[in-house]
Design an enzyme around this catalytic site. Sequence first.
Site, PDB file in Angstrom:
ATOM      1  N   GLY A 212      23.335  36.508  60.465  1.00 26.19           N
ATOM      2  CA  GLY A 212      22.221  35.614  60.142  1.00 26.19           C
ATOM      3  C   GLY A 212      22.468  34.255  60.783  1.00 26.19           C
TER       4      GLY A 212
ATOM      5  CB  CYS B 120      18.089   9.469  42.699  1.00 29.76           C
ATOM      6  SG  CYS B 120      18.495   8.033  41.746  1.00 29.76           S
TER       7      CYS B 120
HETATM    8  N1  LLP Z   1      24.842  40.545  55.063  1.00 31.74           N
HETATM    9  C1  LLP Z   1      25.069  40.321  53.760  1.00 31.74           C
HETATM   10  C2  LLP Z   1      25.177  41.460  52.843  1.00 31.74           C
HETATM   11  C3  LLP Z   1      25.219  38.999  53.299  1.00 31.74           C
HETATM   12  O1  LLP Z   1      25.461  38.790  52.004  1.00 31.74           O
HETATM   13  C4  LLP Z   1      25.096  37.926  54.208  1.00 31.74           C
HETATM   14  C5  LLP Z   1      25.211  36.551  53.754  1.00 31.74           C
HETATM   15  C6  LLP Z   1      24.830  38.214  55.554  1.00 31.74           C
HETATM   16  C7  LLP Z   1      24.724  39.544  55.956  1.00 31.74           C
HETATM   17  C8  LLP Z   1      24.669  37.149  56.602  1.00 31.74           C
HETATM   18  O2  LLP Z   1      25.801  36.370  56.752  1.00 31.74           O
HETATM   19  P1  LLP Z   1      25.893  35.328  57.967  1.00 31.74           P
HETATM   20  O3  LLP Z   1      25.966  36.117  59.246  1.00 31.74           O
HETATM   21  O4  LLP Z   1      24.658  34.505  57.925  1.00 31.74           O
HETATM   22  O5  LLP Z   1      27.115  34.546  57.694  1.00 31.74           O
HETATM   23  N2  LLP Z   1      24.596  29.822  51.978  1.00 31.74           N
HETATM   24  C9  LLP Z   1      25.897  30.024  52.601  1.00 31.74           C
HETATM   25  C10 LLP Z   1      26.018  31.399  53.209  1.00 31.74           C
HETATM   26  C11 LLP Z   1      25.715  32.506  52.234  1.00 31.74           C
HETATM   27  C12 LLP Z   1      25.802  33.847  52.885  1.00 31.74           C
HETATM   28  C13 LLP Z   1      25.318  34.914  51.967  1.00 31.74           C
HETATM   29  N3  LLP Z   1      25.329  36.214  52.539  1.00 31.74           N
HETATM   30  C14 LLP Z   1      26.105  28.951  53.656  1.00 31.74           C
HETATM   31  O6  LLP Z   1      25.215  28.152  53.861  1.00 31.74           O
HETATM   32  O7  LLP Z   1      27.164  28.891  54.276  1.00 31.74           O
END
Ligand code: LLP
Length: 470
Positions: free
Chosen positions: A325, A398
């Site tokens: 992602g 804030c």
């Molecule tokens: N697949 C699954 C099952 C996941 O839980 C996630 C992310 C992805 C793929 C994608 O991961 P990526 O390639 O984007 O790292 N909010 C946090 C990241 C949370 C990720 C949750 N799951 C941040 O901003 O770092």
Amino acid sequence: MRAHEAGALHGNDAAPTWLPYPRDVNHLIDGLWSRNSARNAEGAVEIAGVDVRRIAEEVGTPAFVLDEDDFRHRARAFRDAFAEAFGPHRGADVYYAGKAFLCGAVVRWVEEDGLGLDVCTGGELAVALRAGFPAERIALHGNNKSETEIRRALEAGVGRIVIDSLDEIELVDDVAARLGLRAAVMLRVTTGVEAHTHEFIATAHEDQKFGLSLTGGAAFDAVHRVLQAPQLDLLGMHSHIGSQIFDTGGFEVAARRVLALVARIRAELDHTIDQLDLGGGFGVMYNTQHTPATPEVLAAGIARIVSTQCHELEIEVPHMSFEPGRAIAGPSTQTLYSVGTVKDVRLGGPHHRVYVSVDGGMSDNVRTALYDADYSCLLTGRVSDAQPEVVRVVGKHCESGDIVVKDEYLPSDVERGDLISVPVTGAYCYSLASNYNHVPRPPVIAVRDGGIRTLIRRETEDDLLGLDIG
Ligand code: LLP
């Protein structure tokens, strides 16, 4: 805690050791900016031929500016790299993880570029279906899917539901039976690997909400139950070890453990698992400390790991899938802000810190507050030959933790009305955005070939007031 005089001890104006003094404070550091970002003859930054000053004028600030070609280029690079690395085996698919950033246009790009789509709520599923994404290329995730979400997914005909718990096996089986449908499922297993940027702590991460534990036996039990469930077809196994990962070490441990389970399933249950999804988590460069590998290097490394393990276990390499992602969406986007108040705060003695306030903040980028993330930023509306100085870029909320960029060198003449951009905000910024302090969320615009297209419009005060019907 009792109140006390904070004094200068709470502040330190020195640049962190990882932040080098810039040779040219106007320079766009390689790897931090989307592929079509550059300074033009007037010294302003343009993205895909669109000057940030024009964006500020036509769209306003703050605004998420998405370089469409950059996003699609990365999506295709992941698709091709994994397909090629696993080509000699049974191939690999890439599912874009929509939680990083999702809207109708992104769904259509992902569709056209031949990727699958990973959604983890009914809301994300709705965006995908409304944009006409082929349901069979959708994977539904989630540790607590509702019956409604499962029903919508099955009715739409999603390609796979990734089951996350033992009780969800029965739930999906029941819903499918009531609808008279079969459900293709994967089982998400927890491999006990917690992947960090540079290290991983084996077994330490059993204590979390996702997946079925390998060591606790839930994963094997789940396989057994799915094979017995009348409406379920077991497609394969799934593992996601974390996010913002830079090396393949964590994937190596995870793959070894899941593949050992696959071998055990074959030996004890006489069932062949022919698909394996190793999730996402590939890291991006937020600042000069980060050195992400290319999709080609990652894919080749993981293919080597998986094929070696399979060879040792005497099983065939499964058909693989991956779910990046952040690495697709993150680097495509920068947030354009206008500078407001600039405050030079004395910290005692010779120390001081310059706080540069912008017209957004933790409502459009909570990652600094939430994960202690270190972002970078640049004066993008003009160049300056003033001396660089370390500043802290803060928002308008804030809350003293409302920090966008903890430390960065900006020219010392930065002032009200200047435009600054924070790069690599395409993942988990808009998708985590809030209306804190009743600040409307910024728009997301796509730029391409000198043109601007609004993907998500700016939220208005009327949008916010419209929800308040009490
Ligand atoms: N697949 C699954 C099952 C996941 O839980 C996630 C992310 C992805 C793929 C994608 O991961 P990526 O390639 O984007 O790292 N909010 C946090 C990241 C949370 C990720 C949750 N799951 C941040 O901003 O770092």
